[in-house]
Design an enzyme around this catalytic site. Sequence first.
Site, PDB file in Angstrom:
ATOM      1  N   LYS A 121      15.291  -0.379   5.268  1.00 63.72           N
ATOM      2  CA  LYS A 121      14.757   0.241   4.048  1.00 63.72           C
ATOM      3  C   LYS A 121      14.927   1.769   4.093  1.00 63.72           C
ATOM      4  O   LYS A 121      15.261   2.399   3.089  1.00 63.72           O
ATOM      5  CB  LYS A 121      13.278  -0.135   3.893  1.00 63.72           C
ATOM      6  CG  LYS A 121      12.512   0.585   2.813  1.00 63.72           C
ATOM      7  CD  LYS A 121      12.877   0.133   1.419  1.00 63.72           C
ATOM      8  CE  LYS A 121      11.997   0.830   0.383  1.00 63.72           C
ATOM      9  NZ  LYS A 121      12.502   0.631  -0.976  1.00 63.72           N
TER      10      LYS A 121
ATOM     11  N   LEU B 166       0.836  -1.202   0.000  1.00 62.84           N
ATOM     12  CA  LEU B 166       0.000   0.000   0.000  1.00 62.84           C
ATOM     13  C   LEU B 166       0.870   1.251   0.000  1.00 62.84           C
ATOM     14  O   LEU B 166       2.060   1.194   0.316  1.00 62.84           O
ATOM     15  CB  LEU B 166      -0.916  -0.045   1.229  1.00 62.84           C
ATOM     16  CG  LEU B 166      -1.950  -1.180   1.178  1.00 62.84           C
ATOM     17  CD1 LEU B 166      -2.562  -1.444   2.551  1.00 62.84           C
ATOM     18  CD2 LEU B 166      -3.043  -0.848   0.153  1.00 62.84           C
TER      19      LEU B 166
ATOM     20  N   TYR C  42      17.282   6.510   1.893  1.00 66.24           N
ATOM     21  CA  TYR C  42      17.923   7.814   2.067  1.00 66.24           C
ATOM     22  C   TYR C  42      18.958   7.993   0.957  1.00 66.24           C
ATOM     23  O   TYR C  42      18.964   9.002   0.242  1.00 66.24           O
ATOM     24  CB  TYR C  42      18.581   7.922   3.454  1.00 66.24           C
ATOM     25  CG  TYR C  42      19.520   9.096   3.531  1.00 66.24           C
ATOM     26  CD1 TYR C  42      19.027  10.392   3.469  1.00 66.24           C
ATOM     27  CD2 TYR C  42      20.901   8.920   3.606  1.00 66.24           C
ATOM     28  CE1 TYR C  42      19.875  11.486   3.479  1.00 66.24           C
ATOM     29  CE2 TYR C  42      21.753   9.999   3.617  1.00 66.24           C
ATOM     30  CZ  TYR C  42      21.244  11.280   3.554  1.00 66.24           C
ATOM     31  OH  TYR C  42      22.074  12.355   3.544  1.00 66.24           O
TER      32      TYR C  42
ATOM     33  N   LYS D 267       7.598  11.105   0.254  1.00 65.70           N
ATOM     34  CA  LYS D 267       7.085  10.399   1.440  1.00 65.70           C
ATOM     35  C   LYS D 267       8.228   9.707   2.181  1.00 65.70           C
ATOM     36  O   LYS D 267       8.337   9.788   3.403  1.00 65.70           O
ATOM     37  CB  LYS D 267       6.044   9.355   1.009  1.00 65.70           C
ATOM     38  CG  LYS D 267       5.534   8.493   2.156  1.00 65.70           C
ATOM     39  CD  LYS D 267       5.051   7.111   1.716  1.00 65.70           C
ATOM     40  CE  LYS D 267       6.156   6.247   1.205  1.00 65.70           C
ATOM     41  NZ  LYS D 267       5.818   4.819   1.047  1.00 65.70           N
TER      42      LYS D 267
HETATM   43  P1  NAD Z   1       0.875   2.664  -6.114  1.00 61.96           P
HETATM   44  O1  NAD Z   1       0.288   3.957  -5.703  1.00 61.96           O
HETATM   45  O2  NAD Z   1       1.110   2.396  -7.566  1.00 61.96           O
HETATM   46  O3  NAD Z   1      -0.039   1.457  -5.560  1.00 61.96           O
HETATM   47  C1  NAD Z   1      -0.737   1.474  -4.351  1.00 61.96           C
HETATM   48  C2  NAD Z   1      -2.042   0.695  -4.531  1.00 61.96           C
HETATM   49  O4  NAD Z   1      -2.720   0.632  -3.267  1.00 61.96           O
HETATM   50  C3  NAD Z   1      -3.000   1.348  -5.529  1.00 61.96           C
HETATM   51  O5  NAD Z   1      -3.433   0.391  -6.485  1.00 61.96           O
HETATM   52  C4  NAD Z   1      -4.171   1.831  -4.653  1.00 61.96           C
HETATM   53  O6  NAD Z   1      -5.425   1.796  -5.305  1.00 61.96           O
HETATM   54  C5  NAD Z   1      -4.118   0.818  -3.507  1.00 61.96           C
HETATM   55  N1  NAD Z   1      -4.737   1.270  -2.282  1.00 61.96           N
HETATM   56  C6  NAD Z   1      -4.614   2.466  -1.666  1.00 61.96           C
HETATM   57  N2  NAD Z   1      -5.311   2.478  -0.499  1.00 61.96           N
HETATM   58  C7  NAD Z   1      -5.884   1.253  -0.392  1.00 61.96           C
HETATM   59  C8  NAD Z   1      -6.692   0.643   0.601  1.00 61.96           C
HETATM   60  N3  NAD Z   1      -7.068   1.312   1.690  1.00 61.96           N
HETATM   61  N4  NAD Z   1      -7.088  -0.635   0.413  1.00 61.96           N
HETATM   62  C9  NAD Z   1      -6.710  -1.320  -0.716  1.00 61.96           C
HETATM   63  N5  NAD Z   1      -5.938  -0.796  -1.670  1.00 61.96           N
HETATM   64  C10 NAD Z   1      -5.529   0.469  -1.511  1.00 61.96           C
HETATM   65  O7  NAD Z   1       2.239   2.510  -5.289  1.00 61.96           O
HETATM   66  P2  NAD Z   1       3.473   1.508  -5.574  1.00 61.96           P
HETATM   67  O8  NAD Z   1       4.471   2.206  -6.439  1.00 61.96           O
HETATM   68  O9  NAD Z   1       2.929   0.188  -5.947  1.00 61.96           O
HETATM   69  O10 NAD Z   1       4.135   1.464  -4.098  1.00 61.96           O
HETATM   70  C11 NAD Z   1       3.556   0.713  -3.044  1.00 61.96           C
HETATM   71  C12 NAD Z   1       4.513   0.745  -1.857  1.00 61.96           C
HETATM   72  O11 NAD Z   1       5.768   0.185  -2.247  1.00 61.96           O
HETATM   73  C13 NAD Z   1       4.819   2.149  -1.335  1.00 61.96           C
HETATM   74  O12 NAD Z   1       4.912   2.122   0.058  1.00 61.96           O
HETATM   75  C14 NAD Z   1       6.177   2.465  -1.969  1.00 61.96           C
HETATM   76  O13 NAD Z   1       6.908   3.411  -1.196  1.00 61.96           O
HETATM   77  C15 NAD Z   1       6.822   1.093  -1.980  1.00 61.96           C
HETATM   78  N6  NAD Z   1       7.843   0.868  -3.023  1.00 61.96           N
HETATM   79  C16 NAD Z   1       7.632   1.281  -4.303  1.00 61.96           C
HETATM   80  C17 NAD Z   1       8.611   1.042  -5.283  1.00 61.96           C
HETATM   81  C18 NAD Z   1       8.434   1.507  -6.718  1.00 61.96           C
HETATM   82  O14 NAD Z   1       9.426   1.476  -7.484  1.00 61.96           O
HETATM   83  N7  NAD Z   1       7.240   1.922  -7.143  1.00 61.96           N
HETATM   84  C19 NAD Z   1       9.770   0.335  -4.948  1.00 61.96           C
HETATM   85  C20 NAD Z   1       9.924  -0.122  -3.632  1.00 61.96           C
HETATM   86  C21 NAD Z   1       8.961   0.151  -2.689  1.00 61.96           C
END
Ligand code: NAD
Length: 297
Positions: free
Chosen positions: A171, A65, A176, A240
């Site tokens: 992480k 999420l 950072y 964030k």
């Molecule tokens: P994103 O915004 O693409 O996906 C988040 C998903 O969560 C969306 O599909 C949204 O609809 C869903 N969502 C939001 N609130 C919800 C709820 N209450 N119940 C159910 N679903 C809900 O984000 P992302 O890029 O997939 O990143 C997700 C996490 O992974 C974040 O914490 C991010 O920091 C971390 N992250 C991302 C990356 C990257 O390269 N994108 C890499 C490592 C870590």
Amino acid sequence: MATIGFIGLGRMGRPMATNLQKKGFELVVYDIDPVGMRQLGELGAAEAASAADVARQSDIVFTMLPGSQEVEGAVLGKEGLIANGRAGLLIVDMSTVDPRTTDRIAQAARDAGMSVVDAPVGRLASHADRGESLFMVGGSADDFARVQPMLQAMGTTIHHCGDVGAGMRTKLVNNYLAVVSCQLNAEALALSQRFGLDLHKTLEVIHGTTATNGQLKIAWPAKVLAGDIEPGFTIDLAHKDLTLILTAANDQGVPMPVAAAAREAYSMARAAKWGRKDFSAMVDVLCDRANIDKPRL
Ligand code: NAD
């Protein structure tokens, strides 16, 4: 066979759940946005109506999420995993959140006879697509053993960093460096562009010295330097993460002045409406501001 719940099917969660489904795990999925659910449904996953519905059907639930608020809602809320799951449920949070959120959900799970593993994800979204993510895991030895087969289906590198919470703290240390590197690279390449230097030659020099970094060497050639600024990892998420890092550092009495300055560079990018773009686009933000040609290979 254990039923695996998966909540959050965005840029990261969708390919990760897809890899689990394709590798034979029995999946029940949920997202507030129906698009990702439909895609997983077409691959054979069961589509749930809510987080509570996932909890009722699952033995292990993964969450991917956006941030702390969404994770606390999905885990601790009235319609959440703890209130609706059965004893023995294992919750695996792969999102990047405030480590105090991890501590809070772990305590609430323990009180309910359940447990939590934090398994935030390293590397890029393109790695998640290919099932090549890196995991930083916090949790007991038994819980680590339970989640290992699923993590192996989504990634290639798994580090057990310590007890619950140690993965999330690792992480923040890692991100950072990754997120601040983007701002450093942005300033360096904007200056190089203003000087009118040859971009290929400048990069060749940098990659031959200790000045280089993984963002510039591995991530950027496939993203902003190739003209692709669609996420990937958004400027909003990078902002964030820097906020989480500063909050944790302040809480622990560790001054991080560079993190504070970098975070405000990301704040400026968001104010200028670049928040949904890939974080490598920090160089485009700066070049835009200073009327400099954007660097492209
Ligand atoms: P994103 O915004 O693409 O996906 C988040 C998903 O969560 C969306 O599909 C949204 O609809 C869903 N969502 C939001 N609130 C919800 C709820 N209450 N119940 C159910 N679903 C809900 O984000 P992302 O890029 O997939 O990143 C997700 C996490 O992974 C974040 O914490 C991010 O920091 C971390 N992250 C991302 C990356 C990257 O390269 N994108 C890499 C490592 C870590």
